[in-house]
Design a protein around this motif. Sequence first.
Motif, mmCIF file in Angstrom:
data_model
loop_
_atom_site.group_PDB
_atom_site.id
_atom_site.type_symbol
_atom_site.label_atom_id
_atom_site.label_comp_id
_atom_site.label_asym_id
_atom_site.label_seq_id
_atom_site.Cartn_x
_atom_site.Cartn_y
_atom_site.Cartn_z
ATOM 1 N N PRO A 21 29.442 33.824 83.633
ATOM 2 C CA PRO A 21 28.648 34.636 82.696
ATOM 3 C C PRO A 21 27.329 33.988 82.303
ATOM 4 N N THR A 22 27.330 32.679 82.141
ATOM 5 C CA THR A 22 26.104 31.980 81.741
ATOM 6 C C THR A 22 25.200 31.718 82.940
ATOM 7 N N LYS A 23 25.792 31.212 84.018
ATOM 8 C CA LYS A 23 24.984 30.848 85.185
ATOM 9 C C LYS A 23 24.326 32.065 85.824
ATOM 10 N N GLU A 24 25.068 33.150 85.944
ATOM 11 C CA GLU A 24 24.522 34.340 86.606
ATOM 12 C C GLU A 24 23.275 34.846 85.891
ATOM 13 N N ALA A 68 30.045 50.708 88.795
ATOM 14 C CA ALA A 68 30.051 49.366 89.375
ATOM 15 C C ALA A 68 30.472 49.412 90.844
ATOM 16 N N LEU A 69 31.538 50.149 91.141
ATOM 17 C CA LEU A 69 31.999 50.276 92.526
ATOM 18 C C LEU A 69 30.877 50.794 93.417
ATOM 19 N N MET A 610 31.931 41.359 82.855
ATOM 20 C CA MET A 610 30.839 40.417 83.120
ATOM 21 C C MET A 610 30.728 39.364 82.025
ATOM 22 N N GLU A 611 30.946 39.768 80.793
ATOM 23 C CA GLU A 611 30.889 38.812 79.690
ATOM 24 C C GLU A 611 32.035 37.814 79.747
ATOM 25 N N ASP A 612 33.181 38.269 80.243
ATOM 26 C CA ASP A 612 34.374 37.423 80.258
ATOM 27 C C ASP A 612 34.510 36.632 81.555
ATOM 28 N N ASP A 616 30.232 38.248 89.632
ATOM 29 C CA ASP A 616 30.777 37.959 90.956
ATOM 30 C C ASP A 616 32.251 38.341 91.070
ATOM 31 N N ILE A 617 32.960 38.355 89.973
ATOM 32 C CA ILE A 617 34.362 38.788 90.008
ATOM 33 C C ILE A 617 34.426 40.294 90.260
#
Length: 930
Positions: A21-24, A68-69, A610-612, A616-617
Motif C-alpha cells: 500500500p505504501t510502496k505502490e 477492477a476486473l 488496496m489500502e489493506d 498488486d494483490i
Amino acid sequence: MKLKETLNLGQTNFAMRANLPTKEAAMQVEWDEAGLYKQIQEKNMGRPTYILHDGPPYANGALHMGHALNKVTKDFIVRYKSMSGFRAPYVPGWDTHGLPIESALTKNEGVDRKQFSVADFRRMCEEYALRQVEGQKKSFKRLGVTGEWDNPYLTLSPEYEAAQIRVFGQMAEKGFIYKGLKPIYWSPSSESSLAEAEVEYHDITSPSVYVAFKVKNGKDVVADNVEFVIWTTTPWTLAANLGISVDPNAKYVEVLVNDRHFIVAEDLLSHVAKEVEWENYEVVKEYQGEQFDRLTAQHPFYERESLLMVGDHVTMETGTGLVHTAPGHGEDDYLIGLDYGLEILSPIDNRGHFTAQAPELEGMFYLKGNKVIIEKLTESGHLLAQDKIKHSYPHDWRTKQPVIYRATPQWFASIDKFRKELLESVENEVTWYHPSGERRIFNMIRDRGDWVISRQRVWGVPLPIFYAENGEPILSSETIDYVADLFETHGSNVWFEREAKDLLPEGYTHPGSPNGEFTKENDIMDVWFDSGTSHAGVLKQRDDLSFPADLYLEGSDQYRGWFNSSFTTSIAVNGVPPYKGVLSQGFVMDGKGQKMSKSVGNVILPEEIMEDLGADIIRLWVSSVDYENDVRVSKDILKQVSESYRKIRNTIRFMLSNVSDIDPSTGLISESDLRPVDQYMLAKFRILTKDILAAYEAFDYSTVYKKVINFITVDLSAFYLDFAKDVLYIEAKESYERRAMQTVIYTILRDLIPLLTPILLHTMEEAWHVLPGVEAYVQLVDMPKATDTPEDVETLAKWSTFFDVRDAVNKALEEAKNNDTQPIKKSFEASVTLYASEAVQAELTSLSDHLNQLLIVSKFEMEATSEKPENALVVDEVAVLVQPAPGHVCDRCRAVKVEVGTIENAPELCSRCYNIVMDNFPEYFEQNEA
C-alpha cells in the motif's frame, strides 16, 4: 573471524515484507513525475499500433470489483502489447450523461430540480459528473492502470458531442431515423406527458393479484394443461397484455396443486405458495427459463395469445418470476416487446379512459377497470389470489395524482434497414474471442426490434431535430451539421440556452414554415447512442489512435449494450465494425457465487483491498480467475492469492539476493559451458517463456498465473533453489559452480521480471530496480523472445529418469522420518543407496557428479538391482535404502561427513569446506591458531 563470515549469504534491498500500500503509491508518483506513459509511447514510436478502445464506465459512484476486473485486464493487454513490439496507447473514457446523475443530484444532494432552468440543471449535472470522473480516475490509477489520464475522453465534451451529432446526421441522411410509439410517463389529470423531473413518488394502496395464463402452444416443452402464474399490482394493464417475460437463466418449476399444474420460479415457490395458499403441492417438473422462449399462453379474458419471452429485466425479488408484459405500458415491457416484434398496444386515451382497443372496458377510467377485470378473472377461474399492497408509486408533481406509463411517439433508429449488413459483418468481419460471443450478438441483432434513441430527460445530448409550423420534423444535413458545429464550439447546453431560430443557419427556410417559425425537439438521445459513437468521437478524432480498434473488452452484458450500440452505429455510417475483435468477461460474485449486495453485506471494494493488501494483490487475483465466466472474490480467496504473491515475492527475493555480487557483463558463463542441471533449468525456463507469451497472446492470464506459480513452486523452490544453497552459500565466491548457478538465476530473473510486469507491475518494477546490470524501468523493456528449440524438449526428456528417482528417494526419506527406532528428520542426515539397473545408473551419472547435492543428502551411492536388501523401499523399477549418514555434521555446510572431527586445525569442518576456507579465508585459521 567467524565461520559465518566465510559463507556467501545473499544480500538484497528487495525487502521480504512487501508493504505494497505504501510502496505502490510512492512508485506511481515517481512514474507520473518521470512521464513514464509518455516514455513508453516514445519508445514504441514507429511500431505497429494495437488499439484497445476503452468502454466508458458510468461516472457515478465508487469503483466495485467488476471495475477492477475489467480495467486491470485491459491493463494486462496494453502493457503486454507495449512490451511486445507494438505502440499501444490507451485512452480511458467515461460515460457522463444519463438519468442516474440527474437522480443523484435530486435525491442524494437535495437539489430541487424545479428551482432551476434546464440549462442550469444540466450545468449542475456536468459538475457532478466531472467530480465523479476525478474520484474514479484516482482509483483506476491507484490500481496501476496506465493511460492518458490527463486527457481521457468524456461523452460530455463538446468535441465528442459534435462527433455524436454528426453520426446521427449520417444515419438520418441514410433514412435510418424515424418517429414511432413508446411508453412514457403520462398524467391523466394533466392530460400530458411528464419528464422524469416532473414525477414525484407517494405511497398508494393497489390491488395485488396472482393470475393464471393457460398454455396455448407449449411446443412439446410444456404440456397443454399447464398454467403460467403472473403477479401484478396494476390489473387494468392486463387489458394490454401481450406477453409474459421470464429470466432465461433462472430455474422454474411445475407444481401440481388440486389437479391443476402451475409454473413459477423455483426461488419464489415458497413465497407464491404462501400468498396463493397452496397447502399441499408437489413439484413435478423443472425447467430452465430459456426453454419457454416463444411459447404462447392464452390471454385470460381476450381471444388472443400472450407470447413467452426471455429478458434480463426479470428478477427474483418478488412476484412469481414470470412478468406480465404490456409493451404499451412499461419501459421494460416496451423494450422486450420491440425485441420480439410485439404491437405497442396502449388502449388508454389522454384522459386515462379505455379506448375501443379494450372491448367491454371502453370509456371506463383505468382505475375503475381494476375492479371490473378482477371480477372477470374471478368468474373465469384465472384469479388465484388477490390482496392489497401499499407501495411507492409515481405521481404528477403538479396535480399530486397518479401517473401511468402510456405509449406515445418517440424517435427510433431503424435496424431493419441494414440488419442484413449487420449480421453479415458479425459473421465475417470480427473475431469473437468468447466461445458464445458471436452467437449472442448475432441472435440479438437478428431478433431485436428498432432502436429507441429518444429519452424524455434533460441530462444528455439533445436530438438535433427541428419542427416546421406544420409539424413536419426537420433532419437535414444542413441543420444537423450546423448544430454539430455549435456543439463543438459551445457544448450541447447551447440547445437549451437558445431559441430554435438561433440554432438554425442564418436565413434558413423550409416549405413547412411559411412564416419562418420553428420549434425544436426537447428529447435527448439514449446514452447508449452516446457511448456507441465513441468510434467517431475518439478513435477517429485522436491522432495517436486508429479506426477500427483492435479490441473492445467489457462485461458479457455488453453484447446487448456497448458492443451492440457501437457495432450498429459504425456499420450504419462506416459500413465496417468499429472493432476487429471482441473479448468479454463474466461478473464478479462473492466467495459463494452470490451477487454482491450491500444489504447482504458481502460487498468487497477495491479501495479497501488496496489500502489493506495493495493493488498488486488485486492484479494477481485478476490473473488467477477464468474471467470468461463469472468469477468469485472474498477475503478468503484474496488470502490465498496473497499466499501465492508471497511465494512469488520470496522466491524472487532469494534469487536477487544471490546475484547481487555478479556483474552480468563479465560474470556470466556461456550456456554451453554450464553443468547439465543448469542447462536443464534454462531449457525449462525457455519452454515456460514460450508458454507464457502464448497465453498472453490468447488473453489467457489464468494460464500465466498457473504456470508461473508451478514453475516457482516446483521447479525453482522445490528443486533448483533448494539445493542451490549448498552451492551459492558454501562454494567459493568466484567458483565455477557458484557462477554457473548465478548465471541461471540471473538469466531467469532478467526475463521473468518483464514477463510478470503486466500483472505484478509494482513488485516487478521494485525487483528490476535492484537487479544488477539493468537500467531505467522494466516497463520500458521488451518481452523476452520465445524460442522453439527441439533441443530444450530433448534436454527435459533426459532428466525424466532423475526426477523419477528423486520422487522415489523423497518417498523413502519421508518414511525414514517416521522410523520408530532411528528416525531421520532431515535429508542431510541421510545416506541413500539406490538399487537400479545399469542403464538407470548410467543416465544418472551422465547428469551430475554430485547427485547427493541434487538430492540434498549427505551421501548417495548406487548398486545393482540384484543387491537390494529386503528393507529397501521398492518404487517402480528402483529400490531405495535410507540410513543415517556416517560421521558428524559440518558446522559450515551442515552435511554429515566422516572426516568431520578428523582435520587437525579444523575439526568442525568437512574436507570440502576446509579447502574452500583455506583457499579463500586463511585468516580464519590464523585467528584460531592465535
